[in-house]
Design a protein around this motif. Structure first.
Motif, PDB file in Angstrom:
ATOM      1  N   THR A   1      -7.581   2.056  -4.446  1.00 58.55           N
ATOM      2  CA  THR A   1      -8.661   1.104  -4.237  1.00 58.55           C
ATOM      3  C   THR A   1      -8.607   0.460  -2.861  1.00 58.55           C
ATOM      4  O   THR A   1      -9.137  -0.617  -2.666  1.00 58.55           O
ATOM      5  CB  THR A   1      -8.604   0.015  -5.310  1.00 58.55           C
ATOM      6  OG1 THR A   1      -7.341  -0.666  -5.226  1.00 58.55           O
ATOM      7  CG2 THR A   1      -8.794   0.602  -6.684  1.00 58.55           C
ATOM      8  N   PHE A   2      -7.974   1.115  -1.922  1.00 57.38           N
ATOM      9  CA  PHE A   2      -7.775   0.548  -0.591  1.00 57.38           C
ATOM     10  C   PHE A   2      -9.090   0.113   0.042  1.00 57.38           C
ATOM     11  O   PHE A   2      -9.163  -0.944   0.675  1.00 57.38           O
ATOM     12  CB  PHE A   2      -7.080   1.581   0.298  1.00 57.38           C
ATOM     13  CG  PHE A   2      -6.833   1.121   1.700  1.00 57.38           C
ATOM     14  CD1 PHE A   2      -7.534   1.679   2.756  1.00 57.38           C
ATOM     15  CD2 PHE A   2      -5.884   0.143   1.971  1.00 57.38           C
ATOM     16  CE1 PHE A   2      -7.292   1.264   4.065  1.00 57.38           C
ATOM     17  CE2 PHE A   2      -5.649  -0.280   3.263  1.00 57.38           C
ATOM     18  CZ  PHE A   2      -6.354   0.291   4.312  1.00 57.38           C
ATOM     19  N   SER A   3     -10.132   0.897  -0.154  1.00 65.18           N
ATOM     20  CA  SER A   3     -11.412   0.600   0.484  1.00 65.18           C
ATOM     21  C   SER A   3     -12.091  -0.644  -0.081  1.00 65.18           C
ATOM     22  O   SER A   3     -13.102  -1.095   0.448  1.00 65.18           O
ATOM     23  CB  SER A   3     -12.342   1.803   0.366  1.00 65.18           C
ATOM     24  OG  SER A   3     -12.582   2.095  -0.997  1.00 65.18           O
ATOM     25  N   ARG A   4     -11.553  -1.204  -1.139  1.00 60.73           N
ATOM     26  CA  ARG A   4     -12.120  -2.414  -1.731  1.00 60.73           C
ATOM     27  C   ARG A   4     -11.561  -3.683  -1.096  1.00 60.73           C
ATOM     28  O   ARG A   4     -11.960  -4.785  -1.464  1.00 60.73           O
ATOM     29  CB  ARG A   4     -11.841  -2.441  -3.233  1.00 60.73           C
ATOM     30  CG  ARG A   4     -12.486  -1.304  -4.003  1.00 60.73           C
ATOM     31  CD  ARG A   4     -12.172  -1.417  -5.477  1.00 60.73           C
ATOM     32  NE  ARG A   4     -12.689  -0.287  -6.244  1.00 60.73           N
ATOM     33  CZ  ARG A   4     -12.504  -0.131  -7.557  1.00 60.73           C
ATOM     34  NH1 ARG A   4     -11.845  -1.040  -8.237  1.00 60.73           N
ATOM     35  NH2 ARG A   4     -12.995   0.924  -8.170  1.00 60.73           N
ATOM     36  N   TYR A   5     -10.635  -3.541  -0.157  1.00 57.00           N
ATOM     37  CA  TYR A   5      -9.960  -4.695   0.410  1.00 57.00           C
ATOM     38  C   TYR A   5     -10.291  -4.890   1.881  1.00 57.00           C
ATOM     39  O   TYR A   5     -10.303  -3.931   2.664  1.00 57.00           O
ATOM     40  CB  TYR A   5      -8.445  -4.556   0.274  1.00 57.00           C
ATOM     41  CG  TYR A   5      -7.959  -4.590  -1.154  1.00 57.00           C
ATOM     42  CD1 TYR A   5      -7.753  -3.412  -1.854  1.00 57.00           C
ATOM     43  CD2 TYR A   5      -7.711  -5.798  -1.799  1.00 57.00           C
ATOM     44  CE1 TYR A   5      -7.321  -3.431  -3.171  1.00 57.00           C
ATOM     45  CE2 TYR A   5      -7.274  -5.825  -3.116  1.00 57.00           C
ATOM     46  CZ  TYR A   5      -7.079  -4.643  -3.789  1.00 57.00           C
ATOM     47  OH  TYR A   5      -6.649  -4.673  -5.083  1.00 57.00           O
ATOM     48  N   THR A   6     -10.561  -6.127   2.219  1.00 56.42           N
ATOM     49  CA  THR A   6     -10.532  -6.509   3.628  1.00 56.42           C
ATOM     50  C   THR A   6      -9.067  -6.557   4.030  1.00 56.42           C
ATOM     51  O   THR A   6      -8.239  -7.110   3.305  1.00 56.42           O
ATOM     52  CB  THR A   6     -11.174  -7.886   3.821  1.00 56.42           C
ATOM     53  OG1 THR A   6     -12.560  -7.793   3.494  1.00 56.42           O
ATOM     54  CG2 THR A   6     -11.014  -8.364   5.251  1.00 56.42           C
ATOM     55  N   MET A   7      -8.761  -5.986   5.169  1.00 55.84           N
ATOM     56  CA  MET A   7      -7.370  -5.930   5.617  1.00 55.84           C
ATOM     57  C   MET A   7      -7.180  -6.823   6.845  1.00 55.84           C
ATOM     58  O   MET A   7      -8.066  -6.946   7.699  1.00 55.84           O
ATOM     59  CB  MET A   7      -6.987  -4.498   5.961  1.00 55.84           C
ATOM     60  CG  MET A   7      -7.068  -3.531   4.794  1.00 55.84           C
ATOM     61  SD  MET A   7      -5.987  -3.998   3.418  1.00 55.84           S
ATOM     62  CE  MET A   7      -4.383  -3.855   4.198  1.00 55.84           C
ATOM     63  N   GLY A   8      -6.011  -7.405   6.894  1.00 52.58           N
ATOM     64  CA  GLY A   8      -5.713  -8.281   8.020  1.00 52.58           C
ATOM     65  C   GLY A   8      -4.299  -8.098   8.519  1.00 52.58           C
ATOM     66  O   GLY A   8      -3.441  -7.559   7.821  1.00 52.58           O
ATOM     67  N   TRP A   9      -4.091  -8.533   9.739  1.00 49.95           N
ATOM     68  CA  TRP A   9      -2.758  -8.620  10.333  1.00 49.95           C
ATOM     69  C   TRP A   9      -2.484 -10.078  10.676  1.00 49.95           C
ATOM     70  O   TRP A   9      -3.360 -10.769  11.207  1.00 49.95           O
ATOM     71  CB  TRP A   9      -2.653  -7.774  11.602  1.00 49.95           C
ATOM     72  CG  TRP A   9      -2.558  -6.303  11.365  1.00 49.95           C
ATOM     73  CD1 TRP A   9      -3.574  -5.399  11.385  1.00 49.95           C
ATOM     74  CD2 TRP A   9      -1.369  -5.549  11.067  1.00 49.95           C
ATOM     75  NE1 TRP A   9      -3.104  -4.143  11.120  1.00 49.95           N
ATOM     76  CE2 TRP A   9      -1.756  -4.197  10.931  1.00 49.95           C
ATOM     77  CE3 TRP A   9      -0.017  -5.886  10.916  1.00 49.95           C
ATOM     78  CZ2 TRP A   9      -0.838  -3.185  10.644  1.00 49.95           C
ATOM     79  CZ3 TRP A   9       0.887  -4.885  10.631  1.00 49.95           C
ATOM     80  CH2 TRP A   9       0.481  -3.547  10.500  1.00 49.95           C
ATOM     81  N   PHE A  10      -1.297 -10.495  10.368  1.00 47.07           N
ATOM     82  CA  PHE A  10      -0.831 -11.836  10.687  1.00 47.07           C
ATOM     83  C   PHE A  10       0.506 -11.712  11.401  1.00 47.07           C
ATOM     84  O   PHE A  10       1.139 -10.656  11.383  1.00 47.07           O
ATOM     85  CB  PHE A  10      -0.655 -12.664   9.409  1.00 47.07           C
ATOM     86  CG  PHE A  10      -1.941 -12.997   8.710  1.00 47.07           C
ATOM     87  CD1 PHE A  10      -2.607 -12.041   7.960  1.00 47.07           C
ATOM     88  CD2 PHE A  10      -2.491 -14.265   8.805  1.00 47.07           C
ATOM     89  CE1 PHE A  10      -3.807 -12.332   7.316  1.00 47.07           C
ATOM     90  CE2 PHE A  10      -3.685 -14.571   8.163  1.00 47.07           C
ATOM     91  CZ  PHE A  10      -4.325 -13.599   7.430  1.00 47.07           C
ATOM     92  N   ARG A  11       0.937 -12.785  12.008  1.00 46.57           N
ATOM     93  CA  ARG A  11       2.255 -12.776  12.637  1.00 46.57           C
ATOM     94  C   ARG A  11       2.903 -14.148  12.523  1.00 46.57           C
ATOM     95  O   ARG A  11       2.230 -15.156  12.383  1.00 46.57           O
ATOM     96  CB  ARG A  11       2.156 -12.356  14.103  1.00 46.57           C
ATOM     97  CG  ARG A  11       1.417 -13.341  14.996  1.00 46.57           C
ATOM     98  CD  ARG A  11       1.242 -12.751  16.392  1.00 46.57           C
ATOM     99  NE  ARG A  11       0.578 -13.674  17.308  1.00 46.57           N
ATOM    100  CZ  ARG A  11       0.198 -13.348  18.542  1.00 46.57           C
ATOM    101  NH1 ARG A  11       0.410 -12.125  19.022  1.00 46.57           N
ATOM    102  NH2 ARG A  11      -0.403 -14.251  19.306  1.00 46.57           N
ATOM    103  N   GLN A  12       4.220 -14.107  12.572  1.00 45.36           N
ATOM    104  CA  GLN A  12       4.973 -15.356  12.526  1.00 45.36           C
ATOM    105  C   GLN A  12       6.106 -15.272  13.533  1.00 45.36           C
ATOM    106  O   GLN A  12       7.003 -14.430  13.410  1.00 45.36           O
ATOM    107  CB  GLN A  12       5.527 -15.629  11.130  1.00 45.36           C
ATOM    108  CG  GLN A  12       6.187 -16.979  11.001  1.00 45.36           C
ATOM    109  CD  GLN A  12       6.425 -17.363   9.561  1.00 45.36           C
ATOM    110  OE1 GLN A  12       6.444 -16.530   8.661  1.00 45.36           O
ATOM    111  NE2 GLN A  12       6.619 -18.670   9.328  1.00 45.36           N
ATOM    112  N   ALA A  13       6.032 -16.130  14.519  1.00 48.15           N
ATOM    113  CA  ALA A  13       7.071 -16.212  15.535  1.00 48.15           C
ATOM    114  C   ALA A  13       8.178 -17.134  15.048  1.00 48.15           C
ATOM    115  O   ALA A  13       7.951 -17.993  14.189  1.00 48.15           O
ATOM    116  CB  ALA A  13       6.485 -16.726  16.839  1.00 48.15           C
TER     117      ALA A  13
END
Length: 123
Positions: A27-39
């Motif tokens: 169901t990957f196409s059902r998700y909005t995907m994001g990238w985050f980061r933590q320094a």
């Protein structure tokens, strides 16, 4: 959905790096995907997001013009191409998935998170 991020490493300022995140399930196409980061010593921050179809993208001002997010729904993969890296890009990068149907999700609306991959940019 389970997410597995990879591609981090140690690079010099000005170099490029490509992060990848593979998702399990059909169901990957059902998700909005994001990238985050933590320094180190800082809070997690949003980096980029891509819509379900891949037709729309959204970036933090700090990376706009340098980073590009993309996805391949056939391969259950979302990528982050990072160019012109700076020391301040040093962080653990996380991919995340949100099932929010419309609009861009807030950080709290991402339900699934990968384990993170470390990017270190030396000056």
């Amino acid at each position: 959905v389970q997410l597995q991020a990879s591609g981090g490493g140690l690079v010099q300022a000005g170099d490029s790096l490509r992060l990848s995140c593979v998702a399990s399930g059909r169901t990957f196409s059902r998700y909005t995907m994001g990238w985050f980061r933590q320094a180190p010593g800082k809070e997690r921050e949003f980096v980029a997001a891509i819509s379900r179809s891949g037709g729309s993208t959204y970036y933090a001002d700090s990376v706009k013009g340098r980073f590009t997010i993309s996805r391949d729904n056939a391969k259950n993969t979302v990528s982050l191409q990072m160019n012109s890296l700076k020391p301040e890009d040093t962080a653990v990068y996380y991919c995340a998935a949100s099932s929010r149907a419309t609009g861009w999700p807030t950080g709290y609306e991402y339900s699934y998170w990968g384990q993170g991959t470390l990017v270190t940019v030396s000056s």
